[in-house]
Each structure stands twice: as C-alpha cells, then as structure tokens.
Enzyme design. Structure first.
Site, short mmCIF file in Angstrom:
data_model
loop_
_atom_site.label_atom_id
_atom_site.label_comp_id
_atom_site.label_asym_id
_atom_site.label_seq_id
_atom_site.Cartn_x
_atom_site.Cartn_y
_atom_site.Cartn_z
N GLU A 116 -38.02 20.14 -1.63
CA GLU A 116 -38.59 18.82 -1.36
C GLU A 116 -38.61 18.61 0.17
OE1 GLU A 116 -37.37 15.99 -5.13
OE2 GLU A 116 -35.78 16.50 -3.72
N HIS A 170 -35.05 19.64 1.41
CA HIS A 170 -34.07 19.68 0.32
C HIS A 170 -34.26 20.92 -0.55
CE1 HIS A 170 -32.32 17.79 -3.55
NE2 HIS A 170 -31.38 18.43 -2.88
N ASN A 196 -33.38 14.68 -7.88
CA ASN A 196 -32.01 14.19 -8.11
C ASN A 196 -31.99 12.85 -8.82
OD1 ASN A 196 -29.96 15.99 -7.52
ND2 ASN A 196 -30.45 15.89 -5.35
N SER A 209 -28.98 15.61 -0.40
CA SER A 209 -29.45 15.48 -1.77
C SER A 209 -29.88 14.05 -2.08
CB SER A 209 -28.33 15.82 -2.75
OG SER A 209 -27.75 17.05 -2.44
P1 NAD Z 1 -20.08 22.67 0.86
O1 NAD Z 1 -18.93 21.77 0.68
O2 NAD Z 1 -20.19 23.91 0.05
O3 NAD Z 1 -20.21 23.13 2.40
C1 NAD Z 1 -20.24 22.21 3.46
C2 NAD Z 1 -19.85 22.94 4.74
O4 NAD Z 1 -20.05 22.00 5.83
C3 NAD Z 1 -18.39 23.39 4.80
O5 NAD Z 1 -18.32 24.75 5.18
C4 NAD Z 1 -17.76 22.47 5.86
O6 NAD Z 1 -16.75 23.12 6.61
C5 NAD Z 1 -18.97 22.15 6.74
N1 NAD Z 1 -18.86 20.91 7.51
C6 NAD Z 1 -18.36 19.72 7.11
N2 NAD Z 1 -18.48 18.82 8.10
C7 NAD Z 1 -19.10 19.46 9.14
C8 NAD Z 1 -19.53 19.06 10.43
N3 NAD Z 1 -19.33 17.81 10.88
N4 NAD Z 1 -20.13 19.97 11.22
C9 NAD Z 1 -20.33 21.25 10.79
N5 NAD Z 1 -19.94 21.69 9.57
C10 NAD Z 1 -19.34 20.79 8.76
O7 NAD Z 1 -21.39 21.72 0.64
P2 NAD Z 1 -22.81 22.13 0.02
O8 NAD Z 1 -22.71 22.14 -1.45
O9 NAD Z 1 -23.33 23.31 0.74
O10 NAD Z 1 -23.66 20.82 0.41
C11 NAD Z 1 -24.10 20.62 1.73
C12 NAD Z 1 -25.25 19.60 1.73
O11 NAD Z 1 -26.31 20.08 0.88
C13 NAD Z 1 -24.86 18.22 1.19
O12 NAD Z 1 -25.59 17.26 1.92
C14 NAD Z 1 -25.33 18.29 -0.26
O13 NAD Z 1 -25.62 17.02 -0.80
C15 NAD Z 1 -26.59 19.11 -0.12
N6 NAD Z 1 -27.01 19.84 -1.33
C16 NAD Z 1 -26.08 20.45 -2.12
C17 NAD Z 1 -26.51 21.14 -3.25
C18 NAD Z 1 -25.54 21.86 -4.13
O14 NAD Z 1 -25.92 22.27 -5.24
N7 NAD Z 1 -24.29 22.07 -3.72
C19 NAD Z 1 -27.88 21.20 -3.57
C20 NAD Z 1 -28.81 20.59 -2.71
C21 NAD Z 1 -28.36 19.90 -1.61
#
Ligand code: NAD
Length: 281
Positions: A147, A135, A185, A114
């Site tokens: 994005e 993204h 963002n 993000s």
């Molecule tokens: P989340 O916490 O829901 O899920 C993350 C997952 O990654 C978990 O299942 C965890 O076990 C796994 N994980 C952690 N470290 C790991 C590794 N080294 N190898 C493999 N798996 C691993 O997180 P999310 O909300 O899905 O966010 C993930 C990414 O997407 C982040 O970079 C976040 O900034 C981005 N993002 C999130 C959103 C949102 O609304 N939540 C929106 C856009 C982008």
C-alpha cells in the site's frame, strides 16, 4: 539505488531481502547494533538460499552490498528511506527528525506503519511533501501487495517514486488514502478481534479457529498470523486504529492479547505466542 531501512526487525529484514534481490544496495539503521548484526546475517543466509533455489545468480549474490549500524548518519547517501521501527508515534517523530538532518534534499522518506496516520507522522517534518506511507506485508520479500499511502501533504512526485520503487521490487502497489488502518489492516482487524472474542467466550479454541479458517482456503489462521506478525506489534496496530476511530467498539483491543504481550508471549520472535516455537516442540 541505495535503500535505507530503519529498524532491522521482522519487516526491515524482509524489505532488505526484496531490495537486494533486484540489485539495490541496502543500509540498515537500528538503535541496537546487535539487531543490525543479526539482520545482516539473517538476510545473507536467506539470499544464499535463493542462490541454491536458482532465484538469484551467484554473481548477483557476490555483488550484494548490505551494511548498517546504530548511527543514523550512515543513511546520508540513501535515495529512499523505509522506516520500520516500533508502531509508536513519538518514536517515529524523533527518528524522522534525525533523518531529515542526515539525508539529502532529494531523498524520499517513507514509513512502513501499519496504522498510524501519515498526516500525523508528517506533522513534525520540515518537508512533508517528500513523505509517504509504504506499507509492506509480512513476509515482505514474499507478499506482493504494497500500500502506498498518500498523506494530505504528500507530493505526486513522492507517490510516483514509491509506486515505481514497489513495481521495481516486483510488487503490486495500490495507492491508498490516509484513513485509519488504510485498507487491508482495517478489514483485518475484525479477523483478529472476532477470533479472539470467540476464544475468550469459550466458543472455540485457538487451534480449532485456525484449522477452520484454513479449511476456507486462508494460508494461515488468525492466531498463526498474529504469531508471525508479532503479538505485540499486532496489538499496537489494533490500539492505534481503535484510537483513531474515537474508540469505536468494534475495534476494541482484546484483554487476552494485552495479557499475552504483558507476559512477553510475542509470537515466533519470542519463541512462544498463541503457539509454542521452542526447539523441542
Ligand atoms: P520489530 O519489533 O520486529 O522490529 C523493530 C525494530 O526497530 C527493532 O529491531 C528495534 O530495535 C528497532 N527500533 C526501535 N526503535 C527504534 C528507533 N528509534 N530507531 C531505530 N530502530 C529502532 O517490528 P516489525 O514487526 O518489523 O514492525 C516494524 C513496523 O512495521 C511497525 O510500524 C509495524 O506496525 C509495521 N508492520 C509490521 C508488520 C508485521 O507483520 N510485523 C507488517 C506490516 C507493517
């Protein structure tokens, strides 16, 4: 195409649904096997609902190929990888190091980050030309905008593949520069931060701010949205953007949000955030 998704959490699940709906094969990789198992169950359940709603045919559902596990080697045949793990640079660096050793030379590597700069994630890659930001927005199978972030060393071929992939998913790709928070963002930080300042000053309440903002036509208020995103993930993004802007005061993270994260109040996924999602509520 075979799509590899690293991180079977909130975003990984949505990206998987979007990919499977158009006939791609999906392989999950997560450090926790349990996260993969529950994501596979969740995604299949959502696709079954799509069949009921007539958005997916029963034949297409029957031919869905979705698997994964906690071994990065499972991603070896993927055409494109989308990383959606924790918003922490060191974690992303270690993962991409492992990915480069596992995948083919042709595989395109992307991050759903993000806020972390594409340049800094690419810094430790042997082949930064095949890496870009991809993204998606939450929920990724519903939101149309994607994005595509071109880092300083991203090739035109990689950008083209990402744009075509996003279009193929029925999304609207926008190529963005590698600036902190990219486009959306950066704008959205003020939405979350100012709302929290209003509540911390006692000028209004969480519920009132959300109600007012929705009255303006927004689908969700800032606090509802933080609960959907994950209060922890949202705070990590704010911190990352603030640091990249050399501690610019207008992006300063909120103490209220830090305290909520410390208390484990991470939003919908933890059952409670700014609102309570326990079953009896
Ligand atoms: P989340 O916490 O829901 O899920 C993350 C997952 O990654 C978990 O299942 C965890 O076990 C796994 N994980 C952690 N470290 C790991 C590794 N080294 N190898 C493999 N798996 C691993 O997180 P999310 O909300 O899905 O966010 C993930 C990414 O997407 C982040 O970079 C976040 O900034 C981005 N993002 C999130 C959103 C949102 O609304 N939540 C929106 C856009 C982008």
């Amino acid at each position: 195409m075979i799509i590899g998704i690293c991180g079977a959490g909130t975003m990984g699940r949505g990206i998987a649904i979007a990919s499977l709906l158009v006939g791609h094969r999906v392989v999950f990789f997560d450090i926790h096997q349990g996260a993969v198992d529950s994501a596979v169950t969740y995604v299949k359940g959502q696709l079954a609902k799509s069949v009921e709603k007539g958005k997916m045919s029963a034949e297409a559902f029957a031919s869905v190929v979705l698997d994964g596990g906690d071994d990065v080697g499972l991603l070896k045949d993927c055409d494109i990888i989308i990383e959606a793990v924790a918003e922490v640079l060191d974690i992303k660096h270690s993962l991409f190091q492992a990915l480069e050793a596992a995948v083919s030379e042709e595989c395109i590597l992307t991050s759903n980050t993000s806020s972390i700069s594409i340049a800094s994630i690419a810094r430790t890659l042997q082949r930064p030309d095949r890496f870009a930001g991809l993204h998606f927005f939450n929920p990724a199978h519903i939101m149309k905008l994607v994005e595509v972030i071109r880092g300083p060393r991203t090739s035109q071929h990689t950008v083209d593949v990402c744009v075509e992939f996003a279009k193929d998913l029925g999304k609207t790709p926008v190529v963005a520069k590698d600036a902190p928070g990219f486009i959306v963002n950066r704008i959205a930080r003020n939405y979350y931060n100012e709302s929290q300042r209003i509540v911390m000053e006692g000028a209004s309440t969480v519920e009132t701010v959300d109600t007012l903002i929705k009255g303006l036509g927004f689908k969700m208020g800032p606090f509802e949205l933080m609960d959907l995103i994950g209060v922890d993930v949202n705070l990590d993004v704010t911190k990352s953007q603030w640091q990249q802007f050399f501690l610019e005061p207008r992006f300063t993270p909120s103490l209220m949000q830090q305290q909520m994260v410390d208390a484990g109040l991470h939003g919908r996924k933890s059952g409670r955030g700014f609102y309570d999602y326990s079953p009896n509520e």
